[in-house]
Every structure is written in structure tokens, then in C-alpha cells.
Design a protein around this motif. Structure first.
Motif, PDB file in Angstrom:
ATOM      1  N   GLU A  15       0.363  -1.166  -0.216  1.00  0.00           N
ATOM      2  CA  GLU A  15      -0.082  -0.385  -0.064  1.00  0.00           C
ATOM      3  C   GLU A  15       0.680   0.600  -0.232  1.00  0.00           C
ATOM      4  O   GLU A  15       0.931   1.783   0.646  1.00  0.00           O
ATOM      5  CB  GLU A  15      -0.426   0.465   1.412  1.00  0.00           C
ATOM      6  CG  GLU A  15      -1.395  -1.259   1.015  1.00  0.00           C
ATOM      7  CD  GLU A  15      -2.388  -1.187   2.464  1.00  0.00           C
ATOM      8  OE1 GLU A  15      -3.836  -0.035   2.362  1.00  0.00           O
ATOM      9  OE2 GLU A  15      -3.010  -1.742   3.629  1.00  0.00           O
TER      10      GLU A  15
ATOM     11  N   ARG B   3      -0.182   4.397   1.817  1.00  0.00           N
ATOM     12  CA  ARG B   3      -0.002   4.289   3.480  1.00  0.00           C
ATOM     13  C   ARG B   3       0.578   4.433   3.776  1.00  0.00           C
ATOM     14  O   ARG B   3       1.230   5.568   4.815  1.00  0.00           O
ATOM     15  CB  ARG B   3      -0.916   3.514   3.841  1.00  0.00           C
ATOM     16  CG  ARG B   3      -1.253   2.935   5.149  1.00  0.00           C
ATOM     17  CD  ARG B   3      -1.246   1.206   5.826  1.00  0.00           C
ATOM     18  NE  ARG B   3      -1.531   1.200   6.974  1.00  0.00           N
ATOM     19  CZ  ARG B   3      -1.049   0.443   7.605  1.00  0.00           C
ATOM     20  NH1 ARG B   3      -1.287  -1.286   5.923  1.00  0.00           N
ATOM     21  NH2 ARG B   3      -1.321  -0.125   8.701  1.00  0.00           N
TER      22      ARG B   3
ATOM     23  N   ARG C 236       2.368   8.195   3.254  1.00  0.00           N
ATOM     24  CA  ARG C 236       2.288   9.484   4.306  1.00  0.00           C
ATOM     25  C   ARG C 236       2.829   9.909   5.439  1.00  0.00           C
ATOM     26  O   ARG C 236       3.054  10.474   6.514  1.00  0.00           O
ATOM     27  CB  ARG C 236       0.659   9.325   4.058  1.00  0.00           C
ATOM     28  CG  ARG C 236      -0.485   9.477   3.053  1.00  0.00           C
ATOM     29  CD  ARG C 236      -1.824   9.083   3.212  1.00  0.00           C
ATOM     30  NE  ARG C 236      -2.996  10.033   2.200  1.00  0.00           N
ATOM     31  CZ  ARG C 236      -3.779   9.353   1.763  1.00  0.00           C
ATOM     32  NH1 ARG C 236      -3.919   7.908   1.923  1.00  0.00           N
ATOM     33  NH2 ARG C 236      -4.048   9.926   0.733  1.00  0.00           N
ATOM     34  N   PHE C 237       2.711   7.967   5.973  1.00  0.00           N
ATOM     35  CA  PHE C 237       3.815   7.755   7.280  1.00  0.00           C
ATOM     36  C   PHE C 237       4.892   8.760   7.568  1.00  0.00           C
ATOM     37  O   PHE C 237       5.817   9.450   8.396  1.00  0.00           O
ATOM     38  CB  PHE C 237       3.646   6.514   7.229  1.00  0.00           C
ATOM     39  CG  PHE C 237       4.813   6.213   8.573  1.00  0.00           C
ATOM     40  CD1 PHE C 237       4.196   6.099   9.754  1.00  0.00           C
ATOM     41  CD2 PHE C 237       6.108   6.152   8.100  1.00  0.00           C
ATOM     42  CE1 PHE C 237       4.863   5.338  11.070  1.00  0.00           C
ATOM     43  CE2 PHE C 237       7.036   5.885   9.795  1.00  0.00           C
ATOM     44  CZ  PHE C 237       5.995   5.465  10.929  1.00  0.00           C
TER      45      PHE C 237
ATOM     46  N   GLY D 190       1.469   5.246  13.492  1.00  0.00           N
ATOM     47  CA  GLY D 190       0.896   3.377  12.761  1.00  0.00           C
ATOM     48  C   GLY D 190       2.346   2.916  12.886  1.00  0.00           C
ATOM     49  O   GLY D 190       2.266   1.897  12.896  1.00  0.00           O
TER      50      GLY D 190
ATOM     51  N   PRO E  97       4.554   1.318   8.779  1.00  0.00           N
ATOM     52  CA  PRO E  97       3.053   0.836   9.284  1.00  0.00           C
ATOM     53  C   PRO E  97       3.012  -0.483   7.536  1.00  0.00           C
ATOM     54  O   PRO E  97       2.064  -1.274   8.395  1.00  0.00           O
ATOM     55  CB  PRO E  97       2.384   1.679   7.949  1.00  0.00           C
ATOM     56  CG  PRO E  97       2.351   3.087   9.016  1.00  0.00           C
ATOM     57  CD  PRO E  97       4.398   2.726   8.794  1.00  0.00           C
ATOM     58  N   GLU E  98       3.769  -0.947   7.228  1.00  0.00           N
ATOM     59  CA  GLU E  98       4.551  -2.299   6.796  1.00  0.00           C
ATOM     60  C   GLU E  98       5.731  -2.905   6.884  1.00  0.00           C
ATOM     61  O   GLU E  98       5.765  -3.826   5.472  1.00  0.00           O
ATOM     62  CB  GLU E  98       4.222  -1.631   4.515  1.00  0.00           C
ATOM     63  CG  GLU E  98       2.680  -1.794   4.151  1.00  0.00           C
ATOM     64  CD  GLU E  98       3.240  -2.009   2.687  1.00  0.00           C
ATOM     65  OE1 GLU E  98       4.115  -2.560   2.695  1.00  0.00           O
ATOM     66  OE2 GLU E  98       1.995  -2.084   2.352  1.00  0.00           O
TER      67      GLU E  98
END
Length: 238
Positions: A14, A17, A20-21, A88, A108-109
Motif C-alpha cells: 500500500e 499509506r 504518508r507515514f 502507525g 505501517p508495512e
């Protein structure tokens, strides 16, 4: 002629996502990537882009390269960690010891990164984004120094680091032992030649320095591998 480091790439399921982080953490502008995914722009001329191309494979292994963020004080470190968790991130264990001053997180990933404590002399003056710490041999550090035209700023005990003549974040390689290599590296480099420069001549130069030609990728880019076998791309423009 030397290639320009267009971006350090983090393959993502993603992309927006994750981008953005990092845009929020680093305070950098986020823009669409004309090729695929998203780009986080550098904050000055000494930095480089972070690129998040979309890939289908899930993350299974620890990345062989990670970002390291610096701190001006213990409070700054705490604030960075708190902000990352709010956005996140999560704590993760890569074998760090309790007495070590850095905090290891995952975005987040699951891409690992470190928030260093104050007083890190190795990254003094590099900025908030201190370096990209890579798994790699001394030979690969020498290769990237020649490929990018960035001088060696560290070469000791098989550990190497290079830095743009303009300053900014370093690229560093930790030497042996090397980590296990998966079927695909999620963290790679995109290089570029300027409009009007000869891409094939630059491919030939990189091969003469020790790179291996892999293939064209269908997007006007050429895929090569550095002396450690980590793939990178040569784009047609910055």
C-alpha cells in the motif's frame, strides 16, 4: 559522468499509506510518482527522494537496509518515537540489547527503522534523516562511491559509508556477516541520468565498476545488480 541517486525505494503493498507515514515523520512533501506508487521529496538539495513503488509480495524477512533518524536530546528522541507510534509504527525486535540507546520501530508495512539517541558522532551534521544503513560488503561500499561520485567518509573494519559532496544523509554498509537474502529486496536504489545524457554509456560505466546487467524493465529503465547482487535501476532522467 556519474549517476544521480534519484530515490531510495521501499517496495510497498500500500504505497500511499507508507508514503504518508514517512511524509509526516520527516516533514517532507508527498507527491504522486509518475512511474508507480508515491514519492516523498527531499527537504533540500543534499537529500534524496524516498520512493514507494507498489509490489505484490508481502514482507517476510527483515529488510537488508533501514533508515536511521537522529535526535538532538533525549526528549527529541521520545517525541519522535511517540509521533511514529501515533502514525502507525510499532516497536520491533531485531536483536537489539536493552542497554542500547536507539529505539527500533517498524513503519505501517513493517519496514524497520531506528530512532537514535543524542550524541551520535557518526551522523553529526547529517540532519534528522541521518543515513540509510545497509547490509553489504566493503566492496559494495567502494562500488557505490564510484557509481555516485560520493566520497568515502568511513572505511574501517570492512564497514563503509559515503556521503554526497553537498552533505546530507549518508549511505552506510555494515560489512560481514551478511543477512539472509530473500527472493526480492524491498529496499533498493533508483539512479538517474539527466535528459540528453547517454543511458547506455552510463550502463557501460556501471558494469565496468562491477555491476551486472539484468534487463530493461519496460518503463525506460535498466535493471542492474551491484557487486553484492542487490538490484537497482537506472532511469532516464532525474
Amino acid at each position: 559522468m556519474a549517476s544521480h541517486l534519484f530515490a531510495v525505494c521501499f517496495g510497498a503493498n500500500e504505497p500511499l499509506r507508507v508514503a504518508r507515514f514517512w511524509s509526516e515523520i520527516l516533514g517532507r512533501e508527498l507527491v504522486d510518482d509518475p512511474r508507480d506508487g508515491a514519492l516523498v521529496l527531499p527537504d533540500d538539495k543534499s537529500g534524496f527522494r524516498l520512493r514507494f513503488p507498489q509490489i505484490p509480495e508481502p514482507k517476510l524477512l527483515q529488510n537488508r537496509a533501514h533508515l536511521e533518524l537522529t535526535s538532538d536530546s533525549p526528549e527529541h528522541q521520545r517525541q519522535t518515537v511517540a509521533r511514529a507510534l501515533e502514525l502507525g509504527a510499532r516497536h520491533t525486535d531485531v536483536g537489539q540489547l536493552p542497554e542500547e540507546s536507539h529505539v527500533v520501530l517498524a513503519d505501517p508495512e513493517g519496514n524497520e527503522f531506528c530512532v537514535l539517541g543524542p550524541g551520535n558522532t557518526f551522523l553529526a551534521g547529517c540532519g534528522f534523516l541521518g543515513d540509510v544503513a545497509c547490509d553489504g560488503t566493503q566492496a559494495v561500499g567502494y562500488f557505490w562511491s564510484e557509481a555516485l561520485g560520493w566520497p568515502l567518509v568511513w572505511d574501517q573494519d570492512e564497514e563503509t559509508a559515503i556521503q554526497s559532496p553537498l552533505g546530507g544523509p549518508k549511505l552506510a554498509w555494515g560489512g560481514p556477516p551478511l543477512m539472509p537474502k530473500g527472493s526480492r529486496d524491498r529496499v533498493t536504489f533508483d539512479l538517474a541520468v539527466d535528459d540528453g545524457d547517454d543511458q547506455q554509456a552510463e550502463v557501460d560505466r556501471l558494469v565496468s565498476l562491477g555491476a551486472t546487467l539484468i534487463a530493461a524493465d519496460g518503463e525506460g529503465a535498466v535493471v542492474l545488480a551491484d557487486p553484492d547482487g542487490t538490484e537497482f535501476r537506472l532511469l532516464t532522467r532525474r
